[in-house]
Design a protein around this motif. Structure first.
Motif, PDB file in Angstrom:
ATOM      1  N   GLU A  12      -9.872  -5.607   1.791  1.00  0.00           N
ATOM      2  CA  GLU A  12     -10.168  -5.277   0.391  1.00  0.00           C
ATOM      3  C   GLU A  12      -9.286  -4.155  -0.173  1.00  0.00           C
ATOM      4  N   PRO A  13      -9.012  -3.069   0.591  1.00  0.00           N
ATOM      5  CA  PRO A  13      -8.146  -2.035   0.003  1.00  0.00           C
ATOM      6  C   PRO A  13      -6.754  -2.556  -0.363  1.00  0.00           C
ATOM      7  N   LEU A  14      -6.239  -3.512   0.413  1.00  0.00           N
ATOM      8  CA  LEU A  14      -4.924  -4.080   0.108  1.00  0.00           C
ATOM      9  C   LEU A  14      -5.001  -4.953  -1.146  1.00  0.00           C
ATOM     10  N   VAL A  15      -6.067  -5.716  -1.272  1.00  0.00           N
ATOM     11  CA  VAL A  15      -6.262  -6.518  -2.481  1.00  0.00           C
ATOM     12  C   VAL A  15      -6.389  -5.584  -3.687  1.00  0.00           C
ATOM     13  N   GLY A  16      -7.139  -4.502  -3.532  1.00  0.00           N
ATOM     14  CA  GLY A  16      -7.277  -3.515  -4.603  1.00  0.00           C
ATOM     15  C   GLY A  16      -5.947  -2.886  -4.984  1.00  0.00           C
ATOM     16  N   LEU A  17      -5.113  -2.633  -3.989  1.00  0.00           N
ATOM     17  CA  LEU A  17      -3.784  -2.079  -4.243  1.00  0.00           C
ATOM     18  C   LEU A  17      -2.998  -3.025  -5.143  1.00  0.00           C
ATOM     19  N   PHE A  18      -2.984  -4.314  -4.808  1.00  0.00           N
ATOM     20  CA  PHE A  18      -2.237  -5.277  -5.618  1.00  0.00           C
ATOM     21  C   PHE A  18      -2.902  -5.505  -6.981  1.00  0.00           C
ATOM     22  N   GLU A  19      -4.214  -5.369  -7.077  1.00  0.00           N
ATOM     23  CA  GLU A  19      -4.880  -5.461  -8.377  1.00  0.00           C
ATOM     24  C   GLU A  19      -4.458  -4.299  -9.274  1.00  0.00           C
ATOM     25  N   HIS A  20      -4.352  -3.108  -8.685  1.00  0.00           N
ATOM     26  CA  HIS A  20      -3.877  -1.940  -9.440  1.00  0.00           C
ATOM     27  C   HIS A  20      -2.459  -2.194  -9.947  1.00  0.00           C
ATOM     28  N   ALA A  64      -0.844   7.271  -9.835  1.00  0.00           N
ATOM     29  CA  ALA A  64      -0.795   5.856  -9.463  1.00  0.00           C
ATOM     30  C   ALA A  64      -0.286   5.691  -8.044  1.00  0.00           C
ATOM     31  N   VAL A  65       0.742   6.437  -7.696  1.00  0.00           N
ATOM     32  CA  VAL A  65       1.297   6.357  -6.341  1.00  0.00           C
ATOM     33  C   VAL A  65       0.278   6.863  -5.327  1.00  0.00           C
ATOM     34  N   ALA A  66      -0.441   7.908  -5.671  1.00  0.00           N
ATOM     35  CA  ALA A  66      -1.476   8.422  -4.763  1.00  0.00           C
ATOM     36  C   ALA A  66      -2.548   7.370  -4.533  1.00  0.00           C
ATOM     37  N   GLU A  67      -2.917   6.646  -5.594  1.00  0.00           N
ATOM     38  CA  GLU A  67      -3.911   5.580  -5.452  1.00  0.00           C
ATOM     39  C   GLU A  67      -3.392   4.471  -4.539  1.00  0.00           C
ATOM     40  N   LEU A  68      -2.134   4.098  -4.720  1.00  0.00           N
ATOM     41  CA  LEU A  68      -1.523   3.081  -3.848  1.00  0.00           C
ATOM     42  C   LEU A  68      -1.530   3.537  -2.398  1.00  0.00           C
ATOM     43  N   ALA A  69      -1.122   4.768  -2.175  1.00  0.00           N
ATOM     44  CA  ALA A  69      -1.036   5.290  -0.811  1.00  0.00           C
ATOM     45  C   ALA A  69      -2.409   5.340  -0.150  1.00  0.00           C
ATOM     46  N   ARG A  70      -3.413   5.779  -0.895  1.00  0.00           N
ATOM     47  CA  ARG A  70      -4.771   5.818  -0.340  1.00  0.00           C
ATOM     48  C   ARG A  70      -5.247   4.417   0.032  1.00  0.00           C
ATOM     49  N   ALA A  71      -4.990   3.449  -0.832  1.00  0.00           N
ATOM     50  CA  ALA A  71      -5.409   2.068  -0.551  1.00  0.00           C
ATOM     51  C   ALA A  71      -4.700   1.531   0.684  1.00  0.00           C
ATOM     52  N   ARG A  86       5.554   8.744  -0.086  1.00  0.00           N
ATOM     53  CA  ARG A  86       4.103   8.977  -0.114  1.00  0.00           C
ATOM     54  C   ARG A  86       3.373   7.938   0.732  1.00  0.00           C
ATOM     55  N   LEU A  87       3.782   6.670   0.605  1.00  0.00           N
ATOM     56  CA  LEU A  87       3.192   5.619   1.428  1.00  0.00           C
ATOM     57  C   LEU A  87       3.448   5.886   2.910  1.00  0.00           C
ATOM     58  N   THR A  88       4.664   6.288   3.241  1.00  0.00           N
ATOM     59  CA  THR A  88       5.010   6.586   4.634  1.00  0.00           C
ATOM     60  C   THR A  88       4.125   7.701   5.178  1.00  0.00           C
ATOM     61  N   ALA A  89       3.959   8.758   4.404  1.00  0.00           N
ATOM     62  CA  ALA A  89       3.147   9.895   4.857  1.00  0.00           C
ATOM     63  C   ALA A  89       1.696   9.495   5.078  1.00  0.00           C
ATOM     64  N   GLU A  90       1.122   8.739   4.150  1.00  0.00           N
ATOM     65  CA  GLU A  90      -0.280   8.321   4.284  1.00  0.00           C
ATOM     66  C   GLU A  90      -0.458   7.387   5.485  1.00  0.00           C
ATOM     67  N   LEU A  91       0.447   6.440   5.645  1.00  0.00           N
ATOM     68  CA  LEU A  91       0.347   5.517   6.772  1.00  0.00           C
ATOM     69  C   LEU A  91       0.551   6.243   8.096  1.00  0.00           C
ATOM     70  N   ALA A  92       1.524   7.147   8.146  1.00  0.00           N
ATOM     71  CA  ALA A  92       1.784   7.906   9.376  1.00  0.00           C
ATOM     72  C   ALA A  92       0.573   8.746   9.760  1.00  0.00           C
ATOM     73  N   ALA A  93      -0.107   9.317   8.770  1.00  0.00           N
ATOM     74  CA  ALA A  93      -1.305  10.109   9.052  1.00  0.00           C
ATOM     75  C   ALA A  93      -2.377   9.222   9.677  1.00  0.00           C
TER      76      ALA A  93
END
Length: 191
Positions: free
Chosen positions: A87-95, A65-72, A122-129
């Motif tokens: 849309e990815p942010l809306v999808g994140l909140f829908e999840h 679930a966290v990986a899905e959030l981070a990807r979105a 995890r969110l920090t790492a994905e965003l930083a990338a």
């Protein structure tokens, strides 16, 4: 024990399912390894063979679930207009909305600090990338990418925790729009 052994993978899957079912019923702090073992129909020693404590098991169970959030979060086009959430942010909140009870327990006052810290990391790492690839909003070049990513990850985790804790939270699209407007420096529409 070989972690790639099919029996070990099946046992870990059963343990994850069991702990998520228990978290849906009661606070994470009230769950014992013995309760997980009973729910998963395994010996308590088996649980300890795979996970040192309930927090580690819950964090592992929520990893997908966290990986899905981070990807979105990482997929959000940072140049989107401030008045419309991507849309990815809306999808994140829908999840999150689909799993609101679980997130409310995990991020609540009696939830799992390990889960919260892992989600933020995890969110920090994905965003930083994403920022390292040059995907940053205008005006943020002076802020180190890692610092910017940590700031956004903390804000996102805070908004999610606040949102799922409320009795009647806004629909996912509304909270995504509010978060996006704050992120982009725009004004938040008042309902």
């Amino acid at each position: 024990m070989n972690p790639d052994d099919p029996r070990a993978r099946r046992t870990r899957a059963r343990l994850k399912q069991a702990v998520l079912a228990l978290v849906a019923e009661r606070e994470a702090g009230a769950i014992t390894m013995a309760a997980v073992a009973r729910r998963a129909e395994v010996n308590r020693a088996t649980v300890y063979l795979h996970y040192p404590d309930v927090d580690a098991l819950v964090a592992a169970a929520m990893e997908d679930a966290v990986a899905e959030l981070a990807r979105a979060a990482a997929l959000c086009p940072l140049d989107a207009p401030p008045d419309r959430a991507p849309e990815p942010l809306v999808g994140l909140f829908e999840h999150v909305a689909a799993n609101a009870a679980l997130y409310a327990r995990m991020l609540g006052p009696h939830g799992s600090a390990r889960f919260t810290a892992g989600m933020r990391a995890r969110l920090t790492a994905e965003l930083a990338a994403g920022f390292a690839e040059g995907r940053r909003p205008d005006g943020c070049a002076a802020v180190p990418a890692e610092t910017h990513a940590a700031y956004l990850a903390g804000a996102l985790v805070g908004v999610i925790a606040h949102w799922v804790a409320r009795d009647r939270p806004e629909p996912p699209a509304e909270i995504a729009s509010a978060f996006w407007a704050l992120f982009r420096g725009g004004s938040v529409p008042v309902a």
